[in-house]
Design a protein around this motif. Sequence first.
Motif, PDB file in Angstrom:
ATOM      1  N   GLY A 123       0.815  -1.211   0.000  1.00 49.85           N
ATOM      2  CA  GLY A 123       0.000   0.000   0.000  1.00 49.85           C
ATOM      3  C   GLY A 123       0.850   1.264   0.000  1.00 49.85           C
ATOM      4  O   GLY A 123       0.540   2.232  -0.705  1.00 49.85           O
ATOM      5  N   LEU A 124       1.935   1.251   0.755  1.00 45.61           N
ATOM      6  CA  LEU A 124       2.817   2.410   0.797  1.00 45.61           C
ATOM      7  C   LEU A 124       3.545   2.600  -0.534  1.00 45.61           C
ATOM      8  O   LEU A 124       3.770   3.729  -0.973  1.00 45.61           O
ATOM      9  CB  LEU A 124       3.827   2.251   1.933  1.00 45.61           C
ATOM     10  N   VAL A 125       3.909   1.493  -1.191  1.00 48.82           N
ATOM     11  CA  VAL A 125       4.548   1.603  -2.508  1.00 48.82           C
ATOM     12  C   VAL A 125       3.579   2.209  -3.520  1.00 48.82           C
ATOM     13  O   VAL A 125       3.947   3.090  -4.302  1.00 48.82           O
ATOM     14  CB  VAL A 125       5.042   0.223  -2.988  1.00 48.82           C
ATOM     15  N   ARG A 126       2.338   1.750  -3.491  1.00 50.88           N
ATOM     16  CA  ARG A 126       1.327   2.336  -4.402  1.00 50.88           C
ATOM     17  C   ARG A 126       1.143   3.823  -4.116  1.00 50.88           C
ATOM     18  O   ARG A 126       1.022   4.636  -5.036  1.00 50.88           O
ATOM     19  CB  ARG A 126       0.001   1.587  -4.255  1.00 50.88           C
ATOM     20  N   ALA A 181       1.928   6.869  -6.813  1.00 52.91           N
ATOM     21  CA  ALA A 181       0.904   7.852  -7.162  1.00 52.91           C
ATOM     22  C   ALA A 181       1.409   9.271  -6.890  1.00 52.91           C
ATOM     23  O   ALA A 181       1.201  10.185  -7.700  1.00 52.91           O
ATOM     24  CB  ALA A 181      -0.367   7.584  -6.376  1.00 52.91           C
ATOM     25  N   ALA A 182       2.083   9.449  -5.751  1.00 52.47           N
ATOM     26  CA  ALA A 182       2.619  10.773  -5.419  1.00 52.47           C
ATOM     27  C   ALA A 182       3.710  11.184  -6.404  1.00 52.47           C
ATOM     28  O   ALA A 182       3.772  12.343  -6.821  1.00 52.47           O
ATOM     29  CB  ALA A 182       3.174  10.755  -3.993  1.00 52.47           C
ATOM     30  N   GLN A 183       4.540  10.231  -6.806  1.00 52.93           N
ATOM     31  CA  GLN A 183       5.618  10.549  -7.742  1.00 52.93           C
ATOM     32  C   GLN A 183       5.066  10.949  -9.101  1.00 52.93           C
ATOM     33  O   GLN A 183       5.554  11.889  -9.737  1.00 52.93           O
ATOM     34  CB  GLN A 183       6.567   9.353  -7.869  1.00 52.93           C
ATOM     35  N   GLY A 221       3.959  14.432  -9.118  1.00 48.54           N
ATOM     36  CA  GLY A 221       4.975  15.446  -8.880  1.00 48.54           C
ATOM     37  C   GLY A 221       5.201  15.764  -7.416  1.00 48.54           C
ATOM     38  O   GLY A 221       5.948  16.695  -7.098  1.00 48.54           O
ATOM     39  N   ARG A 222       4.601  14.981  -6.518  1.00 44.78           N
ATOM     40  CA  ARG A 222       4.792  15.205  -5.083  1.00 44.78           C
ATOM     41  C   ARG A 222       5.954  14.315  -4.610  1.00 44.78           C
ATOM     42  O   ARG A 222       5.756  13.326  -3.909  1.00 44.78           O
ATOM     43  CB  ARG A 222       3.506  14.898  -4.311  1.00 44.78           C
ATOM     44  N   THR A 223       7.145  14.706  -5.007  1.00 48.96           N
ATOM     45  CA  THR A 223       8.318  13.846  -4.811  1.00 48.96           C
ATOM     46  C   THR A 223       8.642  13.642  -3.343  1.00 48.96           C
ATOM     47  O   THR A 223       9.028  12.540  -2.930  1.00 48.96           O
ATOM     48  CB  THR A 223       9.538  14.451  -5.539  1.00 48.96           C
ATOM     49  N   HIS A 224       8.515  14.672  -2.531  1.00 55.30           N
ATOM     50  CA  HIS A 224       8.820  14.545  -1.107  1.00 55.30           C
ATOM     51  C   HIS A 224       7.881  13.524  -0.456  1.00 55.30           C
ATOM     52  O   HIS A 224       8.327  12.660   0.316  1.00 55.30           O
ATOM     53  CB  HIS A 224       8.693  15.901  -0.415  1.00 55.30           C
ATOM     54  N   GLU A 225       6.609  13.596  -0.780  1.00 55.07           N
ATOM     55  CA  GLU A 225       5.630  12.646  -0.251  1.00 55.07           C
ATOM     56  C   GLU A 225       5.946  11.223  -0.719  1.00 55.07           C
ATOM     57  O   GLU A 225       5.845  10.264   0.053  1.00 55.07           O
ATOM     58  CB  GLU A 225       4.224  13.054  -0.703  1.00 55.07           C
ATOM     59  N   ALA A 226       6.349  11.089  -1.967  1.00 55.02           N
ATOM     60  CA  ALA A 226       6.699   9.779  -2.511  1.00 55.02           C
ATOM     61  C   ALA A 226       7.897   9.194  -1.776  1.00 55.02           C
ATOM     62  O   ALA A 226       7.901   8.010  -1.402  1.00 55.02           O
ATOM     63  CB  ALA A 226       7.011   9.894  -3.996  1.00 55.02           C
ATOM     64  N   CYS A 227       8.910  10.010  -1.548  1.00 55.92           N
ATOM     65  CA  CYS A 227      10.118   9.553  -0.871  1.00 55.92           C
ATOM     66  C   CYS A 227       9.789   9.062   0.540  1.00 55.92           C
ATOM     67  O   CYS A 227      10.292   8.021   0.989  1.00 55.92           O
ATOM     68  CB  CYS A 227      11.137  10.683  -0.818  1.00 55.92           C
ATOM     69  N   GLU A 269      15.616   7.115  -6.459  1.00 54.67           N
ATOM     70  CA  GLU A 269      15.288   8.051  -7.543  1.00 54.67           C
ATOM     71  C   GLU A 269      14.606   9.296  -6.984  1.00 54.67           C
ATOM     72  O   GLU A 269      14.938  10.424  -7.358  1.00 54.67           O
ATOM     73  CB  GLU A 269      14.382   7.382  -8.576  1.00 54.67           C
ATOM     74  N   ALA A 270      13.647   9.082  -6.079  1.00 54.28           N
ATOM     75  CA  ALA A 270      12.954  10.227  -5.485  1.00 54.28           C
ATOM     76  C   ALA A 270      13.912  11.067  -4.657  1.00 54.28           C
ATOM     77  O   ALA A 270      13.872  12.305  -4.686  1.00 54.28           O
ATOM     78  CB  ALA A 270      11.789   9.737  -4.622  1.00 54.28           C
ATOM     79  N   GLY A 271      14.799  10.394  -3.906  1.00 52.75           N
ATOM     80  CA  GLY A 271      15.760  11.122  -3.093  1.00 52.75           C
ATOM     81  C   GLY A 271      16.715  11.957  -3.932  1.00 52.75           C
ATOM     82  O   GLY A 271      17.042  13.094  -3.573  1.00 52.75           O
ATOM     83  N   LEU A 272      17.160  11.403  -5.047  1.00 52.11           N
ATOM     84  CA  LEU A 272      18.056  12.161  -5.928  1.00 52.11           C
ATOM     85  C   LEU A 272      17.337  13.354  -6.546  1.00 52.11           C
ATOM     86  O   LEU A 272      17.934  14.413  -6.751  1.00 52.11           O
ATOM     87  CB  LEU A 272      18.614  11.245  -7.021  1.00 52.11           C
ATOM     88  N   GLU A 273      16.057  13.171  -6.856  1.00 50.59           N
ATOM     89  CA  GLU A 273      15.275  14.308  -7.376  1.00 50.59           C
ATOM     90  C   GLU A 273      15.199  15.430  -6.359  1.00 50.59           C
ATOM     91  O   GLU A 273      15.130  16.609  -6.717  1.00 50.59           O
ATOM     92  CB  GLU A 273      13.863  13.857  -7.738  1.00 50.59           C
ATOM     93  N   LEU A 274      15.212  15.078  -5.068  1.00 53.09           N
ATOM     94  CA  LEU A 274      15.123  16.078  -4.002  1.00 53.09           C
ATOM     95  C   LEU A 274      16.483  16.677  -3.647  1.00 53.09           C
ATOM     96  O   LEU A 274      16.572  17.517  -2.754  1.00 53.09           O
ATOM     97  CB  LEU A 274      14.502  15.443  -2.752  1.00 53.09           C
ATOM     98  N   GLY A 275      17.541  16.225  -4.343  1.00 51.29           N
ATOM     99  CA  GLY A 275      18.864  16.781  -4.084  1.00 51.29           C
ATOM    100  C   GLY A 275      19.585  16.141  -2.913  1.00 51.29           C
ATOM    101  O   GLY A 275      20.547  16.713  -2.390  1.00 51.29           O
TER     102      GLY A 275
END
Length: 253
Positions: free
Chosen positions: A106-109, A113-115, A118-124, A168-174
């Motif tokens: 459920g958390l992966v889904r 969805a957040a990624q 464009g909600r990268t922080h939430e996805a991470c 991937e999400a973490g790298l997007e966040l710098g």
Amino acid sequence: MRYEILGPLRVVDRSSVTSISARKIEVLLAALLVRADEVVSSEDLVKEIWGTRAPRQAVAALHVYVSQLRKFLRRPNRTESPIVTARSGYVLRLGDDELDFHVFQGLVRQGRAAQRAGRTHEACEAYEEGLEFWRGPVLEDLRDGAIVNGFVCWAEQARLECVESFVEAGLELGRHREFVSYLYARIEELPLNEAFYRQLMLALYRSGCRADALNVYHSARAVLSEELGLEPSAALKRLHHAVLVDAPELEAA
């Protein structure tokens, strides 16, 4: 109550954590949890517990193990057992209980969805929370049968995909520097996974460690050649060339 199979098998009920010491009963519970809310035939359970060496009275012994498992799962506030007898076997009904792997899924889904939105922080955060459910090798001592072993392969692949998405999400966040040591550890764990080499090269390059990024490529090439007789993938080669020429697209957004 929460059943936990992403590591050694255990049952968590509020502040109480319990496990089963009898291996055959533990295998029985693991098989029923892997196929939670589905009927598992007595024939499949016998194979899972004994393999090709089932005793003559295996079905009768299975009934005894189910009875003992029901006693183990009995709780004062429950009138019915989660294990129900079906025509051809047994089914473990989760009801209001949790299975840690389902929570992880459920958390992966949620993260995906957040990624996409464009909600990268939430996805991470969702990916990281999901990975916290993994406590060690999945059902490590219970992998002799087809049911558990098949699940372990599927679960490990799901974890791998989650780790890659998390990075991937973490790298997007710098968070490049933060993920360098994390990725070195993942490569130590799975040295043939090219995605981790690619992510580590990018994290190092963006951290100002261009030479180290190039060394990672050469390490990947040596491992792949020695273990599989293969060259790095086209994607990894393109990244290597981009690092060599300081390609502008490698800079963080």
